[in-house]
Write a protein that holds these residues in place. Sequence first.
Motif, short mmCIF file in Angstrom:
data_model
loop_
_atom_site.label_atom_id
_atom_site.label_comp_id
_atom_site.label_asym_id
_atom_site.label_seq_id
_atom_site.Cartn_x
_atom_site.Cartn_y
_atom_site.Cartn_z
N ASN A 69 -0.69 20.70 9.02
CA ASN A 69 0.07 19.47 8.82
C ASN A 69 -0.08 18.52 10.01
O ASN A 69 -0.14 18.96 11.16
CB ASN A 69 1.56 19.78 8.64
CG ASN A 69 1.83 20.59 7.39
OD1 ASN A 69 1.35 20.25 6.31
ND2 ASN A 69 2.60 21.66 7.53
N GLN B 241 3.40 5.65 7.22
CA GLN B 241 2.20 5.49 6.40
C GLN B 241 0.99 6.04 7.15
O GLN B 241 0.79 5.73 8.32
CB GLN B 241 1.97 4.02 6.06
CG GLN B 241 3.10 3.35 5.30
CD GLN B 241 2.86 1.87 5.09
OE1 GLN B 241 1.81 1.35 5.45
NE2 GLN B 241 3.83 1.19 4.51
N SER C 67 -5.13 4.28 1.80
CA SER C 67 -3.83 4.93 1.99
C SER C 67 -3.95 6.41 1.67
O SER C 67 -4.41 6.80 0.59
CB SER C 67 -2.79 4.27 1.08
OG SER C 67 -1.55 4.93 1.21
N LEU C 68 -3.51 7.26 2.61
CA LEU C 68 -3.58 8.70 2.43
C LEU C 68 -2.23 9.31 2.08
O LEU C 68 -2.15 10.25 1.29
CB LEU C 68 -4.14 9.36 3.69
CG LEU C 68 -5.54 8.90 4.12
CD1 LEU C 68 -5.96 9.61 5.40
CD2 LEU C 68 -6.56 9.14 3.00
N SER C 69 -1.17 8.80 2.66
CA SER C 69 0.17 9.30 2.35
C SER C 69 1.22 8.30 2.80
O SER C 69 1.00 7.52 3.73
CB SER C 69 0.42 10.67 3.00
OG SER C 69 0.47 10.54 4.42
N VAL C 70 2.35 8.35 2.13
CA VAL C 70 3.50 7.51 2.47
C VAL C 70 4.75 8.39 2.46
O VAL C 70 4.97 9.16 1.52
CB VAL C 70 3.68 6.35 1.47
CG1 VAL C 70 4.94 5.53 1.81
CG2 VAL C 70 2.46 5.45 1.45
N ALA C 71 5.54 8.30 3.51
CA ALA C 71 6.75 9.11 3.61
C ALA C 71 7.92 8.24 4.05
O ALA C 71 7.74 7.24 4.76
CB ALA C 71 6.56 10.27 4.59
N ARG D 163 6.80 15.25 9.09
CA ARG D 163 5.50 15.52 8.49
C ARG D 163 4.89 14.21 7.99
O ARG D 163 5.49 13.48 7.20
CB ARG D 163 5.63 16.50 7.33
CG ARG D 163 4.30 16.90 6.70
CD ARG D 163 4.51 17.91 5.59
NE ARG D 163 3.24 18.29 4.97
CZ ARG D 163 2.63 17.58 4.03
NH1 ARG D 163 3.16 16.45 3.58
NH2 ARG D 163 1.48 18.00 3.52
N GLY E 273 1.31 14.05 6.90
CA GLY E 273 0.37 14.35 5.83
C GLY E 273 -0.37 15.63 6.12
O GLY E 273 -0.06 16.35 7.08
N ASP E 274 -1.37 15.94 5.29
CA ASP E 274 -2.20 17.14 5.46
C ASP E 274 -3.42 16.82 6.32
O ASP E 274 -4.05 15.76 6.16
CB ASP E 274 -2.67 17.66 4.11
CG ASP E 274 -1.52 18.13 3.23
OD1 ASP E 274 -0.51 18.61 3.79
OD2 ASP E 274 -1.61 17.99 2.00
N GLN F 290 -6.66 15.81 4.60
CA GLN F 290 -6.88 14.44 4.16
C GLN F 290 -7.74 13.65 5.14
O GLN F 290 -8.28 12.60 4.79
CB GLN F 290 -5.55 13.71 3.96
CG GLN F 290 -4.66 14.29 2.88
CD GLN F 290 -3.29 13.61 2.87
OE1 GLN F 290 -2.46 13.79 3.76
NE2 GLN F 290 -3.08 12.80 1.84
N HIS G 154 -8.46 6.77 11.93
CA HIS G 154 -7.26 6.81 11.10
C HIS G 154 -6.13 6.10 11.83
O HIS G 154 -6.22 5.84 13.04
CB HIS G 154 -6.86 8.25 10.78
CG HIS G 154 -7.90 9.04 10.04
ND1 HIS G 154 -9.03 9.55 10.66
CD2 HIS G 154 -7.99 9.39 8.74
CE1 HIS G 154 -9.76 10.19 9.75
NE2 HIS G 154 -9.15 10.12 8.59
#
Length: 200
Positions: free
Chosen positions: A54, A86, A98-102, A147, A149-150, A153, A160
């Motif tokens: 993570n 983001q 975009s890879l992840s949004v939290a 967290r 993202g992974d 990714q 990044h």
Amino acid sequence: MELYSALYALMKHRFITFLLVSLVIFSSVDVHLLWARDRNPKIENIIVTSSDGNLLLSAEIVDSFTQAMLEDLQKGIPLQFVYSIQLVRKGNNWFDTSLSVAEITHTLVYLPEKGEYEFSASNQTEKVRTTSLAEAQRLMNDLPVARVGDLSQLVTDQLHAIHLRAVMKKGMLPWGLDRFVSIKSIGGVKTDWRTIEFRY
């Protein structure tokens, strides 16, 4: 004549409703200006790490609480700090992927009957209670090990970025008014976006 009277009463009712909603909006905007006038909150001490596959992030807000916020809190109005995170992969010609949004929400409520502050976070199961206002503020300001993202990714040797922002706002509206006015539209002191760029 009866139809005219009914239409007049209906129009009068709608006009009064419009005035009440307008009053709520303008009153909320005034409070928002009071919140924003005192100081400008900032996100600092950003640390990016990884563990067990993570991508993790920690940070804190400084200069977040204003006198108006504290007064609202003592009146029993919940406060919320909403952290938006983001993760993107930088691309050419300004096009990022975009890879992840939290989104993580910290909520603080004052319990006058017990003289305690109750803190909760959307990414935690347990609530924390304390009699110390300073401790309650620290809990709201600190974003520990969120967290992002992974690691799977991420692409090796590519650039990044993590974008981070926080919004400080009231946690709720009086009952019934949420049908007319969005919470996000009437409140919220925002930090600037902070961006951390890195290669994997």
